[in-house]
Design an enzyme around this catalytic site. Sequence first.
Site, mmCIF file in Angstrom:
data_model
loop_
_atom_site.group_PDB
_atom_site.id
_atom_site.type_symbol
_atom_site.label_atom_id
_atom_site.label_comp_id
_atom_site.label_asym_id
_atom_site.label_seq_id
_atom_site.Cartn_x
_atom_site.Cartn_y
_atom_site.Cartn_z
ATOM 1 C CD GLU A 1 -5.980 4.873 -0.734
ATOM 2 O OE1 GLU A 1 -5.964 4.916 0.497
ATOM 3 O OE2 GLU A 1 -7.021 4.726 -1.406
ATOM 4 C CE1 TYR B 1 -3.681 2.586 1.144
ATOM 5 C CE2 TYR B 1 -1.853 3.527 2.383
ATOM 6 C CZ TYR B 1 -3.124 3.629 1.855
ATOM 7 O OH TYR B 1 -3.835 4.786 2.039
#
Lengths: 293, 386
Positions: free
Chosen positions: B197, B109
């Site tokens: 993101e 991530y």
Amino acid sequence: MSILVGKETRLITQGITGEYGRLHTLACREYGTNIVGGVTPGRGGSDVEGIPVYDTVSEAREKTGANATMIFVPAAFAADAVEEAADAGLELIVCITEGIPALDEARMKRLVTAAGVRMIGPNCPGIISPGEQCKVGIMPGFIHAPGKIGVVSRSGTLTYEAVWQLTELGLGQSTCIGIGGDPVIGTTHIDALKLFQEDDGTDAILMMGEIGGTAEEEASQFVKDHVTKPVVGFVAGRTAPPGKRMGHAGAIIAGGKGTAIEKMEAMRAAGIAVAESPADLGSTMAEALAARA
Amino acid sequence: MKLHEFQAKERFRAHGLPTPRGIVAYDADGVRAAYAELGSELAVVKAQIHAGGRGKAGGVKLVRSADEAAEAAEGMLGKPLITIQNGPDGTMVRKVLVEEGLPIAKEYYAAITLDRRLEVPVLMVSAEGGMDIEEVAESNPEAILREPIDPVRGLPDFRARRAVYGLGVPKAQARAFAAALRGLAQAFLADDASLMEVNPLVTTTDDRVICLDGKMTIDDSALMRHKDLLAMRDEDEEDATEVRARKAGLSYVNLDGNIGCLVNGAGLAMATMDIIKLHGGEPSNFLDVGGSASTEQVTTAFKIILEDPAVKGILVNIFGGIMRCDVVAQGVVDATKALGLECPLVVRLHGTNMEQGREILANSGLSITAAVDMRDAATKIVEAVS
């Protein structure tokens, strides 16, 4: 007494020939502020109602002995204007301009911090010390009265509301600072609290915040640890939905954090008297002062 | 301003970041053609809407033939996709992204957002990719590594290295991984993003590092210097009323209540909503007309408020500083007449030229209830609608 601005302030306006720059510079002068000049690149040598205009801030400083500036230049050029003011050695920069990109603000903040210059704003109404007839900003002067309450707030018109309530109750102000509603700002709640705590002319402090970020929580901790004067608090936005920007770039509840309820709890835990209703900003202060008397 | 996944990936590629090969399609035929052109047996069909949580909601499908791809797309296109982020009604799917499948080794991530406490952007990475990062932040906050980004220079090499070592990325992929993190930081700064993101950022079995997903929000204040990004705005994905308000220079957010609010200044607008609630009412919106609203803006503001069928009454709360109360009062009178306003209207004016403003309202012949302060205003409007 007051903080940051007063009789010793010698102010210039960057962007003095624009519509708002001109309007508010003249309103500040009328209030009593010592306006010594203005800057608009390319307009050097002209004047605005007798106020001399210069091409650069360094020239304005040299010729007038200015120590503070009020910035109205458009958002795209504001970061450059701040850098120019810091480079010219001014001590106080009040940046009224709104809509400055957040990364520019991050760069501005670093720059003024490194240069040791005090910046208020951006996206703020400015600062006023009624007892010294010094107004550096866009707030309506007539709602203020000289006195001993320090006011610090992230809002504009909500600050006027608070000031008017104080004045109606006979509670004048030492200095009122609008620190601005953006995510990165020069002077923070904590900076203002520190200055008010040290100022002999300030007896009590009204601190107003809004949703988003954790500045109010940190300021509450600071009050608990370092502030001995009575503090009254308010947080706008308890009815704001999560994830939506409420006008100000910084007013957003992100990832469930930054709610008004959390902030008010932090204030109460620090011994701050919290006004539940925006109609009770003045009366809560009056009660806090009576309780100390 | 939010970007779609396919737009975010375009920006990533423009900054030298690797993404899967992909093609946007608008119907089943387009999806078949895209599948054929990609030439990868394993492919992914991904619904392009602004809301997150698409995977769990059925908006991301793995396919192994052109027929499967077309079938998956037909299941999405022209239908609302309801995720945990976009409320009960969901968002209509108008396009899909068809991408090549990749031999994934591990999912990570990565995200960047402005850290308001540090006052600089911060890179956040975790070895628990693909998961709901808010859950990870809640249950296992140490699993998220944070490295500040210099707003001028980007992510320093040593910080990129430290993140890579901290994540335990295998040696063969470490250089490419660090380069990807630095590239993300560069893209964030260059495009004036407020959020980026990549979930997941993957490594492949042949040691490549690829942005498998992409989410990007651009700082609204910076759009003035990014005309190319402004062209990526997709108004289909935005609340139609909020779009119209923005074009009129108003800041508007729709809420669930029945009392419309028209206020100058964001802080006062929030405080006005709050005081309505404290007095037992429910605000139907946030609306900031700004510092210098014209008669036209006030009229537009009224129109926008009245578009919400739930609205039973309107509260106008103006503290005039730059804005003169007489100008606002004239705007209120003109708008009320032009729109034939029938619902209760409570107006509180204070500040510059307030006497003239109150006179204009009183002499208008309209049934406008004047209020002397915020408490009075809230009491009167709540009474009027109940």
